[in-house]
Every structure is written in C-alpha cells, then in structure tokens.
Design a protein around this motif. Structure first.
Motif, mmCIF file in Angstrom:
data_model
loop_
_atom_site.group_PDB
_atom_site.id
_atom_site.type_symbol
_atom_site.label_atom_id
_atom_site.label_comp_id
_atom_site.label_asym_id
_atom_site.label_seq_id
_atom_site.Cartn_x
_atom_site.Cartn_y
_atom_site.Cartn_z
ATOM 1 N N ASN A 39 -19.854 7.572 0.144
ATOM 2 C CA ASN A 39 -19.172 7.844 0.786
ATOM 3 C C ASN A 39 -18.965 7.612 2.536
ATOM 4 O OD1 ASN A 39 -19.207 9.265 -0.992
ATOM 5 N ND2 ASN A 39 -21.971 10.735 -0.641
ATOM 6 N N ARG A 40 -19.908 6.863 2.648
ATOM 7 C CA ARG A 40 -19.075 5.597 4.179
ATOM 8 C C ARG A 40 -18.064 4.944 3.660
ATOM 9 N NH1 ARG A 40 -24.643 4.575 4.769
ATOM 10 N NH2 ARG A 40 -23.818 2.931 4.458
ATOM 11 N N GLN A 41 -18.262 4.067 3.257
ATOM 12 C CA GLN A 41 -17.123 2.718 2.875
ATOM 13 C C GLN A 41 -15.696 4.273 2.066
ATOM 14 O OE1 GLN A 41 -18.788 0.313 0.450
ATOM 15 N NE2 GLN A 41 -19.293 -0.739 2.139
ATOM 16 N N MET A 42 -16.204 5.206 1.547
ATOM 17 C CA MET A 42 -14.741 5.817 1.401
ATOM 18 C C MET A 42 -14.156 6.219 2.783
ATOM 19 S SD MET A 42 -15.811 7.888 -2.449
ATOM 20 C CE MET A 42 -14.658 8.945 -2.139
ATOM 21 N N MET A 43 -15.207 6.513 3.420
ATOM 22 C CA MET A 43 -14.263 7.521 4.870
ATOM 23 C C MET A 43 -13.521 6.874 5.537
ATOM 24 S SD MET A 43 -14.717 9.978 6.505
ATOM 25 C CE MET A 43 -14.463 11.411 7.757
ATOM 26 N N ILE A 44 -14.172 5.022 5.474
ATOM 27 C CA ILE A 44 -13.700 4.368 6.720
ATOM 28 C C ILE A 44 -12.419 3.817 5.853
ATOM 29 C CG2 ILE A 44 -14.200 1.986 7.287
ATOM 30 C CD1 ILE A 44 -17.111 3.258 7.560
ATOM 31 N N VAL A 45 -12.204 3.475 4.201
ATOM 32 C CA VAL A 45 -11.406 2.812 3.496
ATOM 33 C C VAL A 45 -9.932 3.445 3.536
ATOM 34 C CG1 VAL A 45 -10.437 1.988 0.994
ATOM 35 C CG2 VAL A 45 -12.239 1.546 2.317
ATOM 36 N N THR A 47 -9.346 6.417 5.889
ATOM 37 C CA THR A 47 -8.641 6.335 7.032
ATOM 38 C C THR A 47 -8.240 5.071 7.287
ATOM 39 O OG1 THR A 47 -10.765 8.083 8.392
ATOM 40 C CG2 THR A 47 -8.437 6.654 9.414
ATOM 41 N N PHE A 48 -8.500 4.163 6.995
ATOM 42 C CA PHE A 48 -7.933 2.684 6.738
ATOM 43 C C PHE A 48 -5.902 2.676 5.969
ATOM 44 C CE2 PHE A 48 -5.852 -0.791 5.405
ATOM 45 C CZ PHE A 48 -5.555 -1.800 6.640
ATOM 46 N N PHE A 49 -6.093 3.505 4.912
ATOM 47 C CA PHE A 49 -4.927 3.751 4.202
ATOM 48 C C PHE A 49 -4.224 4.755 4.688
ATOM 49 C CE2 PHE A 49 -7.127 0.738 1.594
ATOM 50 C CZ PHE A 49 -6.168 0.219 1.513
ATOM 51 N N ILE A 50 -5.114 5.707 5.538
ATOM 52 C CA ILE A 50 -3.460 6.700 5.425
ATOM 53 C C ILE A 50 -2.895 6.573 6.718
ATOM 54 C CG2 ILE A 50 -3.847 8.920 7.375
ATOM 55 C CD1 ILE A 50 -5.976 9.922 5.495
ATOM 56 N N ALA A 51 -4.308 5.882 7.945
ATOM 57 C CA ALA A 51 -3.035 5.227 9.146
ATOM 58 C C ALA A 51 -2.077 3.774 8.393
ATOM 59 C CB ALA A 51 -4.923 4.342 9.822
ATOM 60 N N LEU A 52 -2.523 3.513 7.766
ATOM 61 C CA LEU A 52 -1.731 2.437 6.942
ATOM 62 C C LEU A 52 0.061 3.420 6.965
ATOM 63 C CD1 LEU A 52 -0.726 -0.547 6.342
ATOM 64 C CD2 LEU A 52 -1.476 -0.359 4.253
ATOM 65 N N THR A 53 -0.402 3.735 5.472
ATOM 66 C CA THR A 53 1.345 4.899 5.466
ATOM 67 C C THR A 53 1.745 5.568 6.706
ATOM 68 O OG1 THR A 53 -0.663 4.992 3.403
ATOM 69 C CG2 THR A 53 1.423 6.522 4.385
ATOM 70 N N VAL A 54 1.058 5.830 8.061
ATOM 71 C CA VAL A 54 1.573 6.248 8.398
ATOM 72 C C VAL A 54 2.627 5.529 9.043
ATOM 73 C CG1 VAL A 54 0.875 7.204 10.723
ATOM 74 C CG2 VAL A 54 0.326 8.496 8.878
ATOM 75 N N LEU A 55 1.775 3.876 9.829
ATOM 76 C CA LEU A 55 2.188 2.913 10.432
ATOM 77 C C LEU A 55 3.720 2.972 9.411
ATOM 78 C CD1 LEU A 55 2.166 0.703 12.458
ATOM 79 C CD2 LEU A 55 0.654 -0.419 10.282
ATOM 80 N N LEU A 56 3.527 2.323 8.107
ATOM 81 C CA LEU A 56 4.455 2.083 7.863
ATOM 82 C C LEU A 56 5.999 3.176 7.471
ATOM 83 C CD1 LEU A 56 3.086 -0.074 4.928
ATOM 84 C CD2 LEU A 56 4.097 -0.304 6.226
ATOM 85 N N MET A 57 5.686 3.948 7.599
ATOM 86 C CA MET A 57 6.443 5.809 7.777
ATOM 87 C C MET A 57 6.873 5.422 9.075
ATOM 88 S SD MET A 57 4.931 9.265 6.531
ATOM 89 C CE MET A 57 4.021 9.814 5.124
#
Length: 131
Positions: A39-45, A47-57
């Motif tokens: 669960n801890r790692q899913m939160m971090i991962v 968040t990273f992929f949301i940030a990456l998606t927003v960055l690519l947008m």
C-alpha cells in the motif's frame, strides 16, 4: 486558444513538478509507515504516474498546441483530456471529504482555487474538442 493551450501546458508542467514535494509536505514517511509495504509503495508509484501523466499533458499542450486544435486526432486527445479533468473535478466534490477543508481557511482557499482550475480545464478541453 493556442496561447491558452501553451499557458495550460506550462501550468500542467508546474503542477506535475509540485507532486515531487508531496511526500515531504504530507509527511508520508511517518503517515504511511503503518501501511503494508504494498500500500505504501502503491501510493508512491501512483503519485509518480499521475505526475508523469500531467507532465506529458503539459508538454503536449505546450509543444503541439496547433495540432491539438487543428487535427482530428488533436481534437480527440482534447476530448480525452476534457474527460480526465471532468472526472478530477467530480472527485474534488464527491470523493474528497469536506472535512479536509471546511472550517480551515488555507485549505478552503486551495479547495476553491483547484475546483476552479479543474472546471476551467474540463470546459476548455471539451470546447477545443468540439470547436
């Protein structure tokens, strides 16, 4: 509209970069410690992929604003972005608890600002898609 897309692109890139301070700002080292490792790692991962998606947008809006506005594929991408931000707006009101911001001045201001941003992005991208 092209200038707005470029401004949105820069704003989304900044928003994506802001995600990098989340672990420190929200004290995840302490607050997530009781969670299972997965669960801890899913939160971090996630968040990273949301940030990456927003960055690519943001990069797409900044670098290919004309294509987004003028091509069939660009309009479909804008429609997808509009759906993405509309869901984000809905979550702002129906998933996050009002307990997080009600009665708290700073949090209420942030809630209002981001609600307006999510609304603007939703409407803007849908208008780009149908225009």
């Amino acid at each position: 509209m092209e200038v707005q897309l470029k401004i949105i692109g820069i704003s989304l890139i900044i928003l994506a970069l802001i995600h990098s301070i989340f672990p420190t700002y929200f004290n995840w080292k302490h607050d997530l410690k009781p969670l299972l490792l997965v669960n801890r790692q899913m939160m971090i991962v996630h968040t990273f992929f949301i940030a990456l998606t927003v960055l690519l947008m943001g990069v797409l809006c900044l670098m290919n604003s004309n294509d987004l506005l003028e091509t069939s594929l660009g309009k479909k991408i804008c429609f997808g972005f509009g759906i993405f931000w509309t869901f984000r707006l809905v979550f702002q009101f129906f998933v996050y608890s009002p307990k997080l911001w009600k009665g708290k001045r700073f949090e209420t201001i942030i809630h209002i600002i981001f609600s307006m941003i999510w609304f603007y992005l939703s409407v803007f991208f849908i208008l780009c898609a149908i225009n």
